[in-house]
Design a protein around this motif. Structure first.
Motif: not given
Length: 385
Positions: A42-65, A261-263
């Motif tokens: 309902h418009g409120r962020r309730v989960v914000d998690l990440w894991a892995g070496d070198g990644v953080d919440g601001d990291s970007l990934y190719g998301v294809y479709s 696919v370019g996002g």
């Protein structure tokens, strides 16, 4: 084998089971796992998690479709505005599309993967794949691979180009420009259709799938050929065949952001877009009215997909996500997965907006299997609250 990978980030009160599920999943993964998980309710962020070496919440990934969700949000906004009409013929906006017997196709049928125009006879060059207008020009002259409107099949690399040309003819602006103006910029979303060079340092390059021997054996049993509909849809028959696993590692693809696919996005960006679609955020009204969400989430193409050679379900541009996650999502949920494993959706019945990214391609491609347990955990926590 248990891996020592730490989960970072925050969850709201009541969503601790989501962190636990994410942690339990990661314990079964390879040591090089990277991924992000984000959810709004309902418009409120309730989960914000990440894991892995070198990644953080601001990291970007190719998301294809998962890009297709952004593309067809633009279409939904323009339909809601009255700029586009779903039951007008495509040729009303794009006269050249009538070539080779395509003149009767409507916009509604086009975005429901019913055009029969999954590629071209000779395929696209790498430069064309990055350029929606170049692909649209080629596709306008192409004879469809089935009678338009009579069947459906996944227009994997081209649906955004087809959609984008209709948008451009109707508005005088590219789909990417409308998306930036109406969606990305107002919400400052880390979900780009055309990645600015200033954000390139945040990008985590896509890593190829590493299937087990058993999984490789399963892949090898899938029938394929150089001129099948699947090969044409994924541009495998071109003079320079497309390597899907490395596609978003190409700077030209990222820079132009082709709408199929370019996002490039973070989980925050994916979930944030669907939250804005569905709910009020920071005093801003939802991007779509309830009736628009319902129409775009209504089943339009259900059954045997001629490209995937399997049962698939599509709404208008979006995947009918409730059919995929039928054990917990409500009817009318809309979203889209991506080849590397990303998943994003909005569930209007629960108010959940969900986004997931990962760096390494998951077996067997498309929405990574862990989305079932992760999205299910979010949904259960939302209902419990």
């Amino acid at each position: 084998m248990t891996q020592e990978i730490t989960v970072h980030g925050t969850v709201a009160e009541g969503y601790e089971p989501v962190r636990e599920e994410f942690t339990a999943f990661i314990a079964t993964e390879r040591a090089d796992y990277e991924g992000q998980l984000c959810a709004y309710v309902h418009g409120r962020r309730v989960v914000d998690l990440w894991a892995g070496d070198g990644v953080d919440g601001d990291s970007l990934y190719g998301v294809y479709s998962s890009t297709k969700g952004a593309a067809h949000l633009v279409v939904a906004i323009l339909v809601q505005d009255g700029t586009l009409e779903l039951d007008r013929k495509v040729t009303y906006y794009w006269p050249e599309f009538a070539a080779e017997g395509k003149g009767a196709l409507t916009v509604r049928e086009l975005i429901a993967h019913r055009a029969g125009l999954v590629g071209t006879d000779s395929g696209f060059t790498p430069a064309e794949l990055a350029d929606d207008r170049a692909m649209a020009e080629r596709l306008a002259d192409q004879r469809p691979f089935w009678r338009p409107g009579t069947a459906f099949g996944y227009h994997a690399l081209v649906i955004g180009a087809l959609t984008g040309e209709v948008v451009r003819r109707a508005t005088g602006r590219t789909l990417q420009e409308v998306y930036q103006e109406r969606v990305r910029a107002p919400y400052d979303l880390d979900f780009f259709l055309g990645l600015p060079s200033a954000h390139e340092p945040r990008l985590r390059s896509t890593l190829p799938m590493l299937p087990t021997a058993q999984q490789r054996a399963l892949l090898d049993t899938v029938p394929s050929g150089p001129h099948t509909l699947a090969a044409i849809a994924f541009n495998e028959h071109a003079a320079e065949p497309t390597d899907l696993e490395s596609l978003l590692n190409e700077p030209l693809i990222r820079a132009k952001g082709p709408a199929s696919v370019g996002g490039v996005a973070s989980a925050r960006g994916l979930a944030g877009m669907y939250a804005a679609l569905l709910s009020e955020i920071d005093g801003k009204a939802p991007l779509l009215k309830e009736d628009t969400v319902a129409e775009f989430g209504q089943y339009h193409s259900v059954g045997y997909d001629l490209v995937a050679r399997a049962h698939k379900s599509y709404g208008l541009g979006f995947q009918a996500t409730a059919d995929t996650w039928h054990t917990f999502l409500g009817a009318g949920a809309i979203g889209h997965s991506g080849a590397a494993g990303s998943q994003a959706f909005a569930d209007p019945r629960s108010g959940v907006a969900y986004g997931y990214t990962r760096r390494r391609f998951a077996f067997p491609g498309g929405a990574a299997p862990e989305n079932d347990r992760l999205a299910g955990a979010v949904h259960r926590a939302a209902l419990a609250r």
